[in-house]
Design a protein around this motif. Structure first.
Motif, PDB file in Angstrom:
ATOM      1  N   VAL A 190       2.658  40.040 -36.701  1.00 34.16           N
ATOM      2  CA  VAL A 190       2.158  41.160 -37.495  1.00 34.16           C
ATOM      3  C   VAL A 190       3.012  42.386 -37.187  1.00 34.16           C
ATOM      4  N   SER A 191       3.742  42.843 -38.183  1.00 36.33           N
ATOM      5  CA  SER A 191       4.586  44.012 -37.989  1.00 36.33           C
ATOM      6  C   SER A 191       3.739  45.283 -37.941  1.00 36.33           C
ATOM      7  N   ARG A 192       4.329  46.362 -37.457  1.00 34.66           N
ATOM      8  CA  ARG A 192       3.613  47.634 -37.425  1.00 34.66           C
ATOM      9  C   ARG A 192       3.220  48.070 -38.829  1.00 34.66           C
ATOM     10  N   SER A 193       4.124  47.864 -39.784  1.00 33.71           N
ATOM     11  CA  SER A 193       3.820  48.288 -41.157  1.00 33.71           C
ATOM     12  C   SER A 193       2.671  47.465 -41.737  1.00 33.71           C
ATOM     13  N   LEU A 194       2.626  46.172 -41.415  1.00 40.23           N
ATOM     14  CA  LEU A 194       1.526  45.346 -41.907  1.00 40.23           C
ATOM     15  C   LEU A 194       0.216  45.755 -41.248  1.00 40.23           C
ATOM     16  N   ARG A 195       0.253  46.062 -39.971  1.00 38.06           N
ATOM     17  CA  ARG A 195      -0.952  46.519 -39.291  1.00 38.06           C
ATOM     18  C   ARG A 195      -1.468  47.801 -39.914  1.00 38.06           C
ATOM     19  N   ARG A 196      -0.575  48.698 -40.300  1.00 42.95           N
ATOM     20  CA  ARG A 196      -0.998  49.939 -40.969  1.00 42.95           C
ATOM     21  C   ARG A 196      -1.582  49.633 -42.338  1.00 42.95           C
ATOM     22  N   SER A 197      -0.937  48.710 -43.074  1.00 44.78           N
ATOM     23  CA  SER A 197      -1.433  48.349 -44.405  1.00 44.78           C
ATOM     24  C   SER A 197      -2.832  47.765 -44.330  1.00 44.78           C
ATOM     25  N   ALA A 198      -3.086  46.987 -43.283  1.00 50.49           N
ATOM     26  CA  ALA A 198      -4.383  46.324 -43.158  1.00 50.49           C
ATOM     27  C   ALA A 198      -5.529  47.317 -43.100  1.00 50.49           C
ATOM     28  N   ARG A 199      -5.274  48.514 -42.596  1.00 49.87           N
ATOM     29  CA  ARG A 199      -6.328  49.518 -42.488  1.00 49.87           C
ATOM     30  C   ARG A 199      -6.816  49.999 -43.856  1.00 49.87           C
ATOM     31  N   ASP A 200      -6.006  49.770 -44.877  1.00 44.94           N
ATOM     32  CA  ASP A 200      -6.364  50.253 -46.209  1.00 44.94           C
ATOM     33  C   ASP A 200      -7.213  49.262 -46.993  1.00 44.94           C
ATOM     34  N   PHE A 201      -7.439  48.081 -46.433  1.00 50.01           N
ATOM     35  CA  PHE A 201      -8.119  47.022 -47.158  1.00 50.01           C
ATOM     36  C   PHE A 201      -9.401  46.590 -46.456  1.00 50.01           C
ATOM     37  N   GLU A 202     -10.256  45.970 -47.231  1.00 46.59           N
ATOM     38  CA  GLU A 202     -11.474  45.338 -46.725  1.00 46.59           C
ATOM     39  C   GLU A 202     -11.333  43.836 -46.920  1.00 46.59           C
ATOM     40  N   VAL A 203     -11.610  43.071 -45.887  1.00 47.29           N
ATOM     41  CA  VAL A 203     -11.513  41.615 -45.960  1.00 47.29           C
ATOM     42  C   VAL A 203     -12.912  41.027 -46.121  1.00 47.29           C
ATOM     43  N   ARG A 204     -13.081  40.202 -47.126  1.00 48.63           N
ATOM     44  CA  ARG A 204     -14.343  39.514 -47.363  1.00 48.63           C
ATOM     45  C   ARG A 204     -14.096  38.012 -47.387  1.00 48.63           C
ATOM     46  N   VAL A 205     -15.156  37.272 -47.166  1.00 48.24           N
ATOM     47  CA  VAL A 205     -15.064  35.806 -47.147  1.00 48.24           C
ATOM     48  C   VAL A 205     -16.091  35.218 -48.106  1.00 48.24           C
ATOM     49  N   ASP A 206     -15.612  34.337 -48.972  1.00 49.83           N
ATOM     50  CA  ASP A 206     -16.479  33.551 -49.859  1.00 49.83           C
ATOM     51  C   ASP A 206     -17.337  34.393 -50.798  1.00 49.83           C
ATOM     52  N   THR A 207     -16.824  35.531 -51.224  1.00 46.43           N
ATOM     53  CA  THR A 207     -17.548  36.306 -52.234  1.00 46.43           C
ATOM     54  C   THR A 207     -16.914  36.178 -53.611  1.00 46.43           C
ATOM     55  N   ALA A 208     -15.730  35.549 -53.705  1.00 52.72           N
ATOM     56  CA  ALA A 208     -15.042  35.487 -55.002  1.00 52.72           C
ATOM     57  C   ALA A 208     -14.105  34.281 -55.066  1.00 52.72           C
ATOM     58  N   LEU A 209     -14.589  33.115 -54.638  1.00 47.19           N
ATOM     59  CA  LEU A 209     -13.726  31.933 -54.665  1.00 47.19           C
ATOM     60  C   LEU A 209     -13.169  31.643 -56.058  1.00 47.19           C
ATOM     61  N   PRO A 210     -13.972  31.661 -57.133  1.00 47.84           N
ATOM     62  CA  PRO A 210     -13.398  31.382 -58.448  1.00 47.84           C
ATOM     63  C   PRO A 210     -12.295  32.371 -58.832  1.00 47.84           C
ATOM     64  N   GLU A 211     -12.512  33.657 -58.525  1.00 45.29           N
ATOM     65  CA  GLU A 211     -11.523  34.673 -58.878  1.00 45.29           C
ATOM     66  C   GLU A 211     -10.227  34.485 -58.092  1.00 45.29           C
ATOM     67  N   VAL A 212     -10.349  34.094 -56.824  1.00 43.02           N
ATOM     68  CA  VAL A 212      -9.149  33.858 -56.020  1.00 43.02           C
ATOM     69  C   VAL A 212      -8.364  32.667 -56.563  1.00 43.02           C
ATOM     70  N   ILE A 213      -9.056  31.581 -56.884  1.00 43.11           N
ATOM     71  CA  ILE A 213      -8.366  30.418 -57.439  1.00 43.11           C
ATOM     72  C   ILE A 213      -7.705  30.773 -58.761  1.00 43.11           C
ATOM     73  N   ASP A 214      -8.400  31.529 -59.604  1.00 40.09           N
ATOM     74  CA  ASP A 214      -7.825  31.921 -60.891  1.00 40.09           C
ATOM     75  C   ASP A 214      -6.576  32.776 -60.699  1.00 40.09           C
ATOM     76  N   ALA A 215      -6.612  33.694 -59.732  1.00 38.38           N
ATOM     77  CA  ALA A 215      -5.446  34.535 -59.483  1.00 38.38           C
ATOM     78  C   ALA A 215      -4.278  33.721 -58.937  1.00 38.38           C
ATOM     79  N   CYS A 216      -4.586  32.772 -58.057  1.00 35.49           N
ATOM     80  CA  CYS A 216      -3.536  31.902 -57.532  1.00 35.49           C
ATOM     81  C   CYS A 216      -2.947  31.027 -58.638  1.00 35.49           C
TER      82      CYS A 216
END
Length: 230
Positions: free
Chosen positions: A75-101
């Motif tokens: 994990v680079s310093r820039s990635l660690r900084r980027s991570a602070r801007d996001f919220e990580v969720r689990v299993d709240t949007a499986l269909p949407e993730v598959i569709d985006a992929c």
């Protein structure tokens, strides 16, 4: 909650010792029923459509497998900084993730309607999971895959904002890291330049297959805390 074991598959994938040592493609045919998919992953295989719609399904077990050891995530310093801007969720949007992929505008897209339906069924049974990256209520990136014991078999990832897919992987490692070293592993199928920057490496097919029994007897990760910031 433990996942629900589906009806056993009527298909047999055979002994991996008989796989062609020089070819990632090891089988053709079968179906995408939940029991078939789980039987395949337990043998070290995964499906991927090749050719035209309606062609038989192809099953792969890469000669050189892409894996991420949890303690080797980079994990680079820039990635660690980027991570602070996001919220990580689990299993709240499986269909949407598959569709985006599976967005057909993406190069080398392979996720078709059959694959989508198959993994949504696995999600309903508790085997397939999505790790999602959100910002201001918008889904910006994520990944999905299967959890079998201590193995997370990654299928695909996407991003709409810079670093969002990388943040999803960091979040996944964070979720899996409670287990002792060696008892959990992330399978990425193959290594891409993008994944290599995060610490994904190649191991021989035989080495990957030899690790599966221990991984399958390890405790499954607790994904019941669906929201966190890194």
């Amino acid at each position: 909650m433990s996942p629900t074991e589906p009806t056993p598959s009527r298909w047999v994938f055979g002994d991996p010792a008989g796989f062609d040592p020089d070819d990632d493609l090891v089988g053709v045919g079968a179906d995408l029923e939940p029991g078939t998919l789980l039987a395949a992953y337990r043998r070290g295989l995964f499906p991927m459509p090749v050719g035209e719609p309606g062609d038989p399904m192809c099953w792969f077990s890469p000669v050189r497998r892409g894996v991420l050891e949890l303690d080797e995530l980079q994990v680079s310093r820039s990635l660690r900084r980027s991570a602070r801007d996001f919220e990580v969720r689990v299993d709240t949007a499986l269909p949407e993730v598959i569709d985006a992929c599976g967005d057909p505008r993406r190069p080398q897209g392979w996720i078709d309607d059959d694959i989508r339906s198959a993994y949504l069924r696995l999600g309903e049974l508790g085997w397939a999971h999505s790790v999602e990256v959100w910002r201001d209520g918008r889904l910006e990136g994520g990944l999905y895959g299967l959890t079998i014991g201590g193995l997370f078999a990654g299928e695909s990832m996407f991003h709409r904002a810079r670093d969002a897919s990388k943040v999803a992987l960091v979040g996944l490692v964070d979720l899996l890291s409670a287990a002792p070293p060696g008892e959990r592993l992330i399978d990425t199928q193959w290594v891409t330049p993008h994944l290599a920057t995060l610490g994904v490496k190649e191991i021989a097919r035989d080495d990957y297959l030899a690790r599966l029994p221990r991984l399958f007897t390890s405790a499954s990760p607790d994904l019941s805390t669906p929201t966190r910031r890194l």
